[in-house]
Design a protein around this motif. Structure first.
Motif, PDB file in Angstrom:
ATOM      1  N   GLY A 119      38.057  19.663  20.783  1.00  0.00           N
ATOM      2  CA  GLY A 119      37.639  18.432  20.152  1.00  0.00           C
ATOM      3  C   GLY A 119      36.559  17.720  20.934  1.00  0.00           C
ATOM      4  O   GLY A 119      36.106  18.189  21.979  1.00  0.00           O
ATOM      5  N   PRO A 120      36.145  16.551  20.441  1.00  0.00           N
ATOM      6  CA  PRO A 120      35.052  15.812  21.086  1.00  0.00           C
ATOM      7  C   PRO A 120      35.472  15.181  22.410  1.00  0.00           C
ATOM      8  O   PRO A 120      36.656  14.958  22.666  1.00  0.00           O
ATOM      9  N   ILE A 121      34.479  14.880  23.234  1.00  0.00           N
ATOM     10  CA  ILE A 121      34.683  14.224  24.526  1.00  0.00           C
ATOM     11  C   ILE A 121      34.651  12.711  24.316  1.00  0.00           C
ATOM     12  O   ILE A 121      33.822  12.199  23.557  1.00  0.00           O
ATOM     13  N   ALA A 122      35.546  12.000  24.988  1.00  0.00           N
ATOM     14  CA  ALA A 122      35.561  10.536  24.861  1.00  0.00           C
ATOM     15  C   ALA A 122      34.320   9.928  25.507  1.00  0.00           C
ATOM     16  O   ALA A 122      33.631   9.105  24.907  1.00  0.00           O
ATOM     17  N   ARG A 140      17.613  18.174  28.003  1.00  0.00           N
ATOM     18  CA  ARG A 140      18.511  19.162  27.408  1.00  0.00           C
ATOM     19  C   ARG A 140      19.964  18.793  27.702  1.00  0.00           C
ATOM     20  O   ARG A 140      20.834  18.869  26.821  1.00  0.00           O
ATOM     21  N   LEU A 141      20.245  18.385  28.945  1.00  0.00           N
ATOM     22  CA  LEU A 141      21.587  17.946  29.303  1.00  0.00           C
ATOM     23  C   LEU A 141      22.018  16.772  28.428  1.00  0.00           C
ATOM     24  O   LEU A 141      23.135  16.734  27.903  1.00  0.00           O
ATOM     25  N   PHE A 142      21.125  15.803  28.263  1.00  0.00           N
ATOM     26  CA  PHE A 142      21.433  14.608  27.492  1.00  0.00           C
ATOM     27  C   PHE A 142      21.760  14.969  26.039  1.00  0.00           C
ATOM     28  O   PHE A 142      22.749  14.476  25.464  1.00  0.00           O
ATOM     29  N   ASP A 143      20.932  15.805  25.437  1.00  0.00           N
ATOM     30  CA  ASP A 143      21.160  16.194  24.044  1.00  0.00           C
ATOM     31  C   ASP A 143      22.466  16.973  23.888  1.00  0.00           C
ATOM     32  O   ASP A 143      23.238  16.737  22.948  1.00  0.00           O
ATOM     33  N   GLU A 144      22.736  17.904  24.805  1.00  0.00           N
ATOM     34  CA  GLU A 144      23.982  18.668  24.737  1.00  0.00           C
ATOM     35  C   GLU A 144      25.185  17.751  24.918  1.00  0.00           C
ATOM     36  O   GLU A 144      26.213  17.909  24.251  1.00  0.00           O
ATOM     37  N   ALA A 145      25.067  16.787  25.833  1.00  0.00           N
ATOM     38  CA  ALA A 145      26.166  15.870  26.085  1.00  0.00           C
ATOM     39  C   ALA A 145      26.517  15.091  24.827  1.00  0.00           C
ATOM     40  O   ALA A 145      27.700  14.991  24.432  1.00  0.00           O
ATOM     41  N   PHE A 146      25.515  14.533  24.168  1.00  0.00           N
ATOM     42  CA  PHE A 146      25.799  13.714  22.997  1.00  0.00           C
ATOM     43  C   PHE A 146      26.200  14.545  21.783  1.00  0.00           C
ATOM     44  O   PHE A 146      26.790  14.004  20.844  1.00  0.00           O
ATOM     45  N   GLU A 147      25.933  15.833  21.791  1.00  0.00           N
ATOM     46  CA  GLU A 147      26.484  16.699  20.749  1.00  0.00           C
ATOM     47  C   GLU A 147      27.995  16.802  20.885  1.00  0.00           C
ATOM     48  O   GLU A 147      28.699  17.040  19.897  1.00  0.00           O
ATOM     49  N   ILE A 149      29.966  14.361  22.688  1.00  0.00           N
ATOM     50  CA  ILE A 149      30.610  13.053  22.823  1.00  0.00           C
ATOM     51  C   ILE A 149      30.970  12.506  21.449  1.00  0.00           C
ATOM     52  O   ILE A 149      30.161  12.541  20.520  1.00  0.00           O
ATOM     53  N   ALA A 150      32.169  11.967  21.326  1.00  0.00           N
ATOM     54  CA  ALA A 150      32.634  11.397  20.066  1.00  0.00           C
ATOM     55  C   ALA A 150      31.840  10.141  19.721  1.00  0.00           C
ATOM     56  O   ALA A 150      31.286   9.479  20.619  1.00  0.00           O
ATOM     57  N   PRO A 151      31.752   9.788  18.438  1.00  0.00           N
ATOM     58  CA  PRO A 151      31.088   8.534  18.046  1.00  0.00           C
ATOM     59  C   PRO A 151      31.683   7.347  18.818  1.00  0.00           C
ATOM     60  O   PRO A 151      32.899   7.223  18.940  1.00  0.00           O
ATOM     61  N   GLY A 152      30.815   6.502  19.354  1.00  0.00           N
ATOM     62  CA  GLY A 152      31.272   5.360  20.141  1.00  0.00           C
ATOM     63  C   GLY A 152      31.415   5.652  21.624  1.00  0.00           C
ATOM     64  O   GLY A 152      31.578   4.733  22.428  1.00  0.00           O
ATOM     65  N   GLY A 153      31.344   6.929  21.995  1.00  0.00           N
ATOM     66  CA  GLY A 153      31.457   7.286  23.401  1.00  0.00           C
ATOM     67  C   GLY A 153      30.167   7.016  24.158  1.00  0.00           C
ATOM     68  O   GLY A 153      29.109   6.819  23.565  1.00  0.00           O
ATOM     69  N   VAL A 154      30.257   7.016  25.492  1.00  0.00           N
ATOM     70  CA  VAL A 154      29.100   6.682  26.329  1.00  0.00           C
ATOM     71  C   VAL A 154      28.847   7.770  27.358  1.00  0.00           C
ATOM     72  O   VAL A 154      29.731   8.565  27.686  1.00  0.00           O
ATOM     73  N   PHE A 155      27.628   7.777  27.856  1.00  0.00           N
ATOM     74  CA  PHE A 155      27.212   8.603  28.988  1.00  0.00           C
ATOM     75  C   PHE A 155      26.858   7.626  30.099  1.00  0.00           C
ATOM     76  O   PHE A 155      25.878   6.889  29.994  1.00  0.00           O
ATOM     77  N   VAL A 156      27.670   7.607  31.161  1.00  0.00           N
ATOM     78  CA  VAL A 156      27.492   6.671  32.273  1.00  0.00           C
ATOM     79  C   VAL A 156      26.869   7.426  33.440  1.00  0.00           C
ATOM     80  O   VAL A 156      27.410   8.437  33.887  1.00  0.00           O
ATOM     81  N   GLN A 157      25.755   6.935  33.928  1.00  0.00           N
ATOM     82  CA  GLN A 157      24.987   7.613  34.972  1.00  0.00           C
ATOM     83  C   GLN A 157      24.578   6.615  36.044  1.00  0.00           C
ATOM     84  O   GLN A 157      24.202   5.493  35.732  1.00  0.00           O
ATOM     85  N   PHE A 158      24.652   7.032  37.322  1.00  0.00           N
ATOM     86  CA  PHE A 158      24.092   6.165  38.356  1.00  0.00           C
ATOM     87  C   PHE A 158      22.868   6.823  38.966  1.00  0.00           C
ATOM     88  O   PHE A 158      22.680   8.033  38.903  1.00  0.00           O
ATOM     89  N   THR A 159      22.032   6.003  39.552  1.00  0.00           N
ATOM     90  CA  THR A 159      20.815   6.495  40.184  1.00  0.00           C
ATOM     91  C   THR A 159      20.469   5.604  41.367  1.00  0.00           C
ATOM     92  O   THR A 159      20.815   4.419  41.395  1.00  0.00           O
ATOM     93  N   TYR A 160      19.780   6.187  42.353  1.00  0.00           N
ATOM     94  CA  TYR A 160      19.271   5.393  43.477  1.00  0.00           C
ATOM     95  C   TYR A 160      17.903   4.794  43.158  1.00  0.00           C
ATOM     96  O   TYR A 160      17.390   4.000  43.940  1.00  0.00           O
ATOM     97  N   TRP A 196      23.514   3.116  34.701  1.00  0.00           N
ATOM     98  CA  TRP A 196      22.958   3.070  33.348  1.00  0.00           C
ATOM     99  C   TRP A 196      24.021   3.563  32.378  1.00  0.00           C
ATOM    100  O   TRP A 196      24.717   4.543  32.648  1.00  0.00           O
ATOM    101  N   VAL A 197      24.134   2.878  31.239  1.00  0.00           N
ATOM    102  CA  VAL A 197      25.085   3.261  30.200  1.00  0.00           C
ATOM    103  C   VAL A 197      24.297   3.624  28.936  1.00  0.00           C
ATOM    104  O   VAL A 197      23.586   2.778  28.387  1.00  0.00           O
ATOM    105  N   TYR A 198      24.410   4.858  28.498  1.00  0.00           N
ATOM    106  CA  TYR A 198      23.679   5.353  27.340  1.00  0.00           C
ATOM    107  C   TYR A 198      24.624   5.515  26.157  1.00  0.00           C
ATOM    108  O   TYR A 198      25.767   5.961  26.321  1.00  0.00           O
ATOM    109  N   LYS A 199      24.132   5.151  24.968  1.00  0.00           N
ATOM    110  CA  LYS A 199      24.930   5.268  23.747  1.00  0.00           C
ATOM    111  C   LYS A 199      24.037   5.796  22.630  1.00  0.00           C
ATOM    112  O   LYS A 199      22.813   5.758  22.710  1.00  0.00           O
ATOM    113  N   ARG A 200      24.694   6.291  21.588  1.00  0.00           N
ATOM    114  CA  ARG A 200      23.956   6.595  20.369  1.00  0.00           C
ATOM    115  C   ARG A 200      23.482   5.299  19.735  1.00  0.00           C
ATOM    116  O   ARG A 200      24.232   4.317  19.683  1.00  0.00           O
TER     117      ARG A 200
END
Length: 202
Positions: A119-122, A140-147, A149-160, A196-200
């Motif tokens: 099933g989808p990833i939260a 490519r990573l970003f696109d695969e991740a959101f394929e 991730i379930a609707p409403g889910g987020v991709f949380v990333q940190f950076t220096y 950074w918090v990314y969403k659809r």
């Protein structure tokens, strides 16, 4: 839930592991020390822990963000850690019993997780040094991740990098499909970092 976990006992040992890994493979590690507790808790705080769908962590290293997610109340069996380095995988399995550790390449995420999730990833939480990688690999990573991730889910990333999004959305062919929220810099982290918090996009 956490009484069976083996918490980090030696910050100096974890720092030494990072430095060795940085010297051996700087493009994949990209840090001289693990994420600090404030940074780890900030990342974990943006993950919706309701439900029972899997939560995937990319580049967990020695596990400070993993620990923050567990302390927030995520069940160990919901966590899937994708780690490239063998020594970090061994450490994570010992430190966090019950958590699923997958050794593999996050930049081929769908292939790495094939057969590992149902099933989808939260949500996805990432400590990967994205800015060390070519733009095409990041997108490519970003696109695969959101394929996955379930609707409403987020991709949380940190950076220096305090002022630049690690995902180059302005140059993304599908830039309208995603939104990015850059939080205030965390000056208490060493070195300072930003989440950074990314969403659809709706």
């Amino acid at each position: 839930m956490l009484q069976n976990l083996e918490p980090p006992k030696n910050a100096f040992a974890d720092n030494a592991r990072f430095i060795r890994s940085l010297i051996e493979n700087p493009r994949l590690v990209g840090a001289v020390s693990p994420s600090g507790p404030v940074l780890a808790k900030t990342m974990a705080s943006h993950v919706d822990i309701s439900g029972d769908a899997p939560i995937v962590e990319l580049g967990p290293g020695t596990g400070p963000v993993t620990q923050a997610l567990l302390e927030r109340g995520v069940a160990p069996e919901r966590l899937i850690l994708v780690e490239y380095e063998t020594k970090f995988c061994d450490l994570l399995r010992k430190r966090f019993p019950g958590v699923n550790v997958v050794q593999g390449d996050a930049y081929g995420l769908k292939k790495t997780l094939a057969g590992k999730i149902e099933g989808p990833i939260a949500s996805i939480v990432s400590s990967l040094p994205l800015l060390n990688q070519p733009e095409a690999d990041r997108l490519r990573l970003f696109d695969e991740a959101f394929e996955m991730i379930a609707p409403g889910g987020v991709f949380v990333q940190f950076t220096y990098s305090l002022w630049v999004s690690p995902m180059p959305l302005k140059r993304h062919a599908n830039r309208a499909a995603y939104t990015a929220d850059g939080l205030a810099p965390i000056w208490l982290n060493l070195p300072p970092a930003r989440v950074w918090v990314y969403k659809r996009a709706r």
